[in-house]
Design a protein around this motif. Sequence first.
Motif, PDB file in Angstrom:
ATOM      1  N   PRO A 132       0.811  -1.221   0.000  1.00  0.00           N
ATOM      2  CA  PRO A 132       0.000   0.000   0.000  1.00  0.00           C
ATOM      3  C   PRO A 132       0.848   1.278   0.000  1.00  0.00           C
ATOM      4  CG  PRO A 132      -0.874  -1.571   1.587  1.00  0.00           C
ATOM      5  CD  PRO A 132       0.429  -2.121   1.099  1.00  0.00           C
ATOM      6  N   ASP A 133       1.978   1.237   0.700  1.00  0.00           N
ATOM      7  CA  ASP A 133       2.873   2.396   0.699  1.00  0.00           C
ATOM      8  C   ASP A 133       3.479   2.612  -0.689  1.00  0.00           C
ATOM      9  OD1 ASP A 133       2.478   2.956   3.400  1.00  0.00           O
ATOM     10  OD2 ASP A 133       3.992   1.500   4.003  1.00  0.00           O
ATOM     11  N   LEU A 134       3.810   1.502  -1.366  1.00  0.00           N
ATOM     12  CA  LEU A 134       4.317   1.614  -2.733  1.00  0.00           C
ATOM     13  C   LEU A 134       3.293   2.297  -3.631  1.00  0.00           C
ATOM     14  CD1 LEU A 134       6.009  -1.787  -3.672  1.00  0.00           C
ATOM     15  CD2 LEU A 134       7.055   0.454  -3.689  1.00  0.00           C
ATOM     16  N   LYS A 135       2.038   1.848  -3.528  1.00  0.00           N
ATOM     17  CA  LYS A 135       0.980   2.414  -4.371  1.00  0.00           C
ATOM     18  C   LYS A 135       0.762   3.889  -4.053  1.00  0.00           C
ATOM     19  CE  LYS A 135      -1.447  -1.851  -5.331  1.00  0.00           C
ATOM     20  NZ  LYS A 135      -2.648  -2.655  -5.143  1.00  0.00           N
ATOM     21  N   LEU A 136       0.848   4.240  -2.780  1.00  0.00           N
ATOM     22  CA  LEU A 136       0.685   5.631  -2.380  1.00  0.00           C
ATOM     23  C   LEU A 136       1.743   6.511  -3.048  1.00  0.00           C
ATOM     24  CD1 LEU A 136      -0.811   7.687  -0.599  1.00  0.00           C
ATOM     25  CD2 LEU A 136       0.780   7.118   1.220  1.00  0.00           C
ATOM     26  N   LEU A 137       2.937   5.949  -3.217  1.00  0.00           N
ATOM     27  CA  LEU A 137       4.026   6.687  -3.851  1.00  0.00           C
ATOM     28  C   LEU A 137       4.004   6.562  -5.376  1.00  0.00           C
ATOM     29  CD1 LEU A 137       6.802   5.782  -1.312  1.00  0.00           C
ATOM     30  CD2 LEU A 137       5.968   8.071  -1.790  1.00  0.00           C
ATOM     31  N   GLY A 138       2.992   5.893  -5.900  1.00  0.00           N
ATOM     32  CA  GLY A 138       2.877   5.762  -7.349  1.00  0.00           C
ATOM     33  C   GLY A 138       3.764   4.676  -7.935  1.00  0.00           C
ATOM     34  N   LEU A 139       4.177   3.723  -7.121  1.00  0.00           N
ATOM     35  CA  LEU A 139       5.029   2.630  -7.571  1.00  0.00           C
ATOM     36  C   LEU A 139       4.246   1.319  -7.507  1.00  0.00           C
ATOM     37  CD1 LEU A 139       8.233   3.650  -5.603  1.00  0.00           C
ATOM     38  CD2 LEU A 139       7.867   3.914  -8.044  1.00  0.00           C
ATOM     39  N   SER A 140       4.786   0.284  -8.142  1.00  0.00           N
ATOM     40  CA  SER A 140       4.156  -1.030  -8.085  1.00  0.00           C
ATOM     41  C   SER A 140       5.192  -2.065  -7.680  1.00  0.00           C
ATOM     42  CB  SER A 140       3.566  -1.397  -9.451  1.00  0.00           C
ATOM     43  OG  SER A 140       4.604  -1.642 -10.372  1.00  0.00           O
ATOM     44  N   LEU A 141       4.737  -3.301  -7.491  1.00  0.00           N
ATOM     45  CA  LEU A 141       5.672  -4.367  -7.141  1.00  0.00           C
ATOM     46  C   LEU A 141       6.647  -4.662  -8.281  1.00  0.00           C
ATOM     47  CD1 LEU A 141       3.478  -6.905  -5.160  1.00  0.00           C
ATOM     48  CD2 LEU A 141       5.323  -5.487  -4.298  1.00  0.00           C
ATOM     49  N   LEU A 142       6.284  -4.304  -9.489  1.00  0.00           N
ATOM     50  CA  LEU A 142       7.205  -4.489 -10.607  1.00  0.00           C
ATOM     51  C   LEU A 142       8.424  -3.577 -10.476  1.00  0.00           C
ATOM     52  CD1 LEU A 142       4.646  -4.698 -13.547  1.00  0.00           C
ATOM     53  CD2 LEU A 142       5.828  -6.585 -12.417  1.00  0.00           C
ATOM     54  N   ASP A 143       8.244  -2.446  -9.796  1.00  0.00           N
ATOM     55  CA  ASP A 143       9.357  -1.515  -9.573  1.00  0.00           C
ATOM     56  C   ASP A 143      10.235  -1.942  -8.400  1.00  0.00           C
ATOM     57  OD1 ASP A 143       8.334   0.261 -11.563  1.00  0.00           O
ATOM     58  OD2 ASP A 143       6.900   1.034 -10.100  1.00  0.00           O
ATOM     59  N   ALA A 144       9.724  -2.834  -7.557  1.00  0.00           N
ATOM     60  CA  ALA A 144      10.381  -3.171  -6.293  1.00  0.00           C
ATOM     61  C   ALA A 144      11.780  -3.765  -6.428  1.00  0.00           C
ATOM     62  CB  ALA A 144       9.487  -4.086  -5.465  1.00  0.00           C
ATOM     63  N   PRO A 145      12.030  -4.728  -7.327  1.00  0.00           N
ATOM     64  CA  PRO A 145      13.382  -5.315  -7.352  1.00  0.00           C
ATOM     65  C   PRO A 145      14.492  -4.309  -7.642  1.00  0.00           C
ATOM     66  CG  PRO A 145      11.864  -6.685  -8.586  1.00  0.00           C
ATOM     67  CD  PRO A 145      11.128  -5.430  -8.243  1.00  0.00           C
ATOM     68  N   ASP A 146      14.204  -3.300  -8.443  1.00  0.00           N
ATOM     69  CA  ASP A 146      15.229  -2.309  -8.796  1.00  0.00           C
ATOM     70  C   ASP A 146      15.113  -1.025  -7.985  1.00  0.00           C
ATOM     71  OD1 ASP A 146      16.241  -3.994 -10.805  1.00  0.00           O
ATOM     72  OD2 ASP A 146      14.626  -3.372 -12.148  1.00  0.00           O
ATOM     73  N   LEU A 147      14.277  -1.033  -6.976  1.00  0.00           N
ATOM     74  CA  LEU A 147      14.048   0.173  -6.192  1.00  0.00           C
ATOM     75  C   LEU A 147      15.264   0.487  -5.325  1.00  0.00           C
ATOM     76  CD1 LEU A 147      11.849   2.278  -5.595  1.00  0.00           C
ATOM     77  CD2 LEU A 147      11.145   0.873  -3.663  1.00  0.00           C
ATOM     78  N   ASP A 148      15.726   1.703  -5.442  1.00  0.00           N
ATOM     79  CA  ASP A 148      16.789   2.190  -4.573  1.00  0.00           C
ATOM     80  C   ASP A 148      16.344   3.538  -4.017  1.00  0.00           C
ATOM     81  OD1 ASP A 148      17.012   3.831  -6.779  1.00  0.00           O
ATOM     82  OD2 ASP A 148      19.087   3.305  -7.232  1.00  0.00           O
ATOM     83  N   GLU A 149      17.161   4.138  -3.165  1.00  0.00           N
ATOM     84  CA  GLU A 149      16.752   5.371  -2.514  1.00  0.00           C
ATOM     85  C   GLU A 149      16.558   6.510  -3.520  1.00  0.00           C
ATOM     86  OE1 GLU A 149      17.784   8.068   1.399  1.00  0.00           O
ATOM     87  OE2 GLU A 149      18.732   6.118   1.136  1.00  0.00           O
ATOM     88  N   LYS A 150      17.344   6.548  -4.558  1.00  0.00           N
ATOM     89  CA  LYS A 150      17.211   7.605  -5.568  1.00  0.00           C
ATOM     90  C   LYS A 150      15.850   7.523  -6.269  1.00  0.00           C
ATOM     91  CE  LYS A 150      19.537   9.432  -9.660  1.00  0.00           C
ATOM     92  NZ  LYS A 150      20.659   9.281 -10.582  1.00  0.00           N
ATOM     93  N   ARG A 151      15.454   6.329  -6.684  1.00  0.00           N
ATOM     94  CA  ARG A 151      14.150   6.163  -7.338  1.00  0.00           C
ATOM     95  C   ARG A 151      13.009   6.435  -6.369  1.00  0.00           C
ATOM     96  NH1 ARG A 151      14.566   0.906 -11.279  1.00  0.00           N
ATOM     97  NH2 ARG A 151      15.944   1.885 -12.786  1.00  0.00           N
TER      98      ARG A 151
END
Length: 194
Positions: A132-151
């Motif tokens: 839910p926090d990912l969605k709130l930030l406009g991200l999805s689980l597909l973005d999760a593996p490559d997610l870093d602090e910059k993104r």
Amino acid sequence: MDKVRAAIAVADEAAAEQDAAQEVADTKAAAEEACAEAVRAAKIQAAVAEDAVKQWERDNPIEAATLAGVAVGGAVGAVAVDALRPRKLTDTAKDAVLEGLFGAFGLDAEKEKVREQAAREEKLYRIKLFEPDLKLLGLSLLDAPDLDEKRLRKAFRERSRVLHPDVRDESLDQKGVPTVYELNAAFEALRKLL
């Protein structure tokens, strides 16, 4: 006649060198096949060991929980995540088996690949808990593996531009629209996971 003898000697020497090179190539091919077989055997042994430890954890849940333990950190987000998914004894056992088997054969690159894949899977599992926090930030689980602090910061800034009270139209119904405080909390929770 001397030229013929010299040519035959050169031809014999070249044939001997070719035979020696073929023998070296055959030895290397056999060694590579042995290493590949060792990797396959190590993976099978790691899977068998992991299954045995999982079965032991199911049969002895109290001892497994005691042995696995949960590390308590200083940050609230880190404590929440560790409490949700402590490092299982199976993970520790798998690391030990990989270290022993791959290390014995000098397969550090293969061991590192397995560790990197396990780290990616662990990261994805942890982030899934905060979908839910990912969605709130406009991200999805597909973005999760490559997610870093910059993104994560980039997504936070983009959503802040939309949700900030100075930008939003206050005359519209605000029910169900997340606040900037919720956005900040989501950002901090995910940042601590990274």
